[in-house]
Design a protein around this motif. Sequence first.
Motif, short mmCIF file in Angstrom:
data_model
loop_
_atom_site.label_atom_id
_atom_site.label_comp_id
_atom_site.label_asym_id
_atom_site.label_seq_id
_atom_site.Cartn_x
_atom_site.Cartn_y
_atom_site.Cartn_z
N PRO A 1 3.53 64.93 -53.65
CA PRO A 1 4.57 63.96 -53.33
C PRO A 1 5.40 64.30 -52.09
N LYS A 2 5.70 65.59 -51.86
CA LYS A 2 6.52 65.98 -50.71
C LYS A 2 5.69 66.62 -49.59
N THR A 3 4.77 67.49 -49.96
CA THR A 3 3.96 68.22 -48.98
C THR A 3 2.97 67.31 -48.28
N TYR B 1 4.05 74.33 -54.26
CA TYR B 1 4.18 73.17 -53.38
C TYR B 1 4.33 71.94 -54.26
N ASP B 2 5.24 71.06 -53.85
CA ASP B 2 5.40 69.80 -54.60
C ASP B 2 5.34 68.63 -53.65
N LYS C 1 -0.40 71.17 -61.44
CA LYS C 1 0.24 70.49 -62.56
C LYS C 1 0.24 68.99 -62.28
N HIS C 2 -0.54 68.27 -63.06
CA HIS C 2 -0.62 66.82 -62.95
C HIS C 2 0.11 66.21 -64.14
N VAL D 1 0.37 64.25 -59.08
CA VAL D 1 0.49 65.70 -58.96
C VAL D 1 1.96 66.06 -58.84
N GLU D 2 2.39 67.01 -59.65
CA GLU D 2 3.78 67.45 -59.62
C GLU D 2 3.95 68.76 -58.84
#
Length: 268
Positions: free
Chosen positions: A197-199, A267-268, A61-62, A22-23
């Motif tokens: 990745p971050k959240t 959110y990323d 967005k994957h 997931v982006e």
Amino acid sequence: MTVSSLALSATVAHAQSEKPGVERLYILNCGEGVAGDISRWSPGVNEGKSMDFVDNCYLIKHAQGWFLWDTGIADAVADMPNGLAPADPRATTWRRPKTLAAQLEQLGVKPSDLKAMAVSHTHPDHIGNVEMFPNTMLYVQKAEYEWPGTNNAPRFKPEHPVTKLEGDKDIFGDGSIVILFTPGHTPGHQSLVVKLPKTGEVVLSGDAVHFKSNWENRGVPSNNVSKEQTLASMQRIADTLTRDKAQLWINHDKAQRDTLKMSPEFYD
């Protein structure tokens, strides 16, 4: 450099070159309304109390393509000056301040760009725009798909491409977007786990729970199809939150929604 160091460097380089699953995740405004009597969702509590509700959709967005979770209130409601009033005054009067179509256009996403989509369940505030994406694969539980609608009408157009699930589903096969089978509100209700990745990990509730106090007190709405299944599904979500240190995003909870970033932020 030693052989082991070289191997480690190669592994790290390979990991860095791989695209994340997931982006980005966008929260879309898919309806705003007022619930006439929230004791409908928490029997014996809040009798006669109204509450502002929201209705979210989530565009993800994957690396393998775009995925949409829930489609909200029908865009046609945007043209109704007084909103869409329910038959039962205790239920929710919905408005559509922004259309789904306009929000997708703002992001440069065409309906045909969607690789896949899923709905938490088949109540009108979640499937209002399914046919905006007539060729997109729809993931829905078999129990939900076959649940008779009003006058035994089908819940989706029979020609819409569909994958009928019987339980959980890892959409892209990498663990980053996973449907959880959480029946009770309806026979085939499902929730969604998204690993950013971050959240970090987020669980999108669908209608497994409607608002924060409803979650905290394990309130089961009077119109749910099974109290036992509802409570088991809430526990399953709670176990997921604990195990994965995940956040719970409650779909209709306006107080929580107002603390979150809305599209075009993400959110990323």
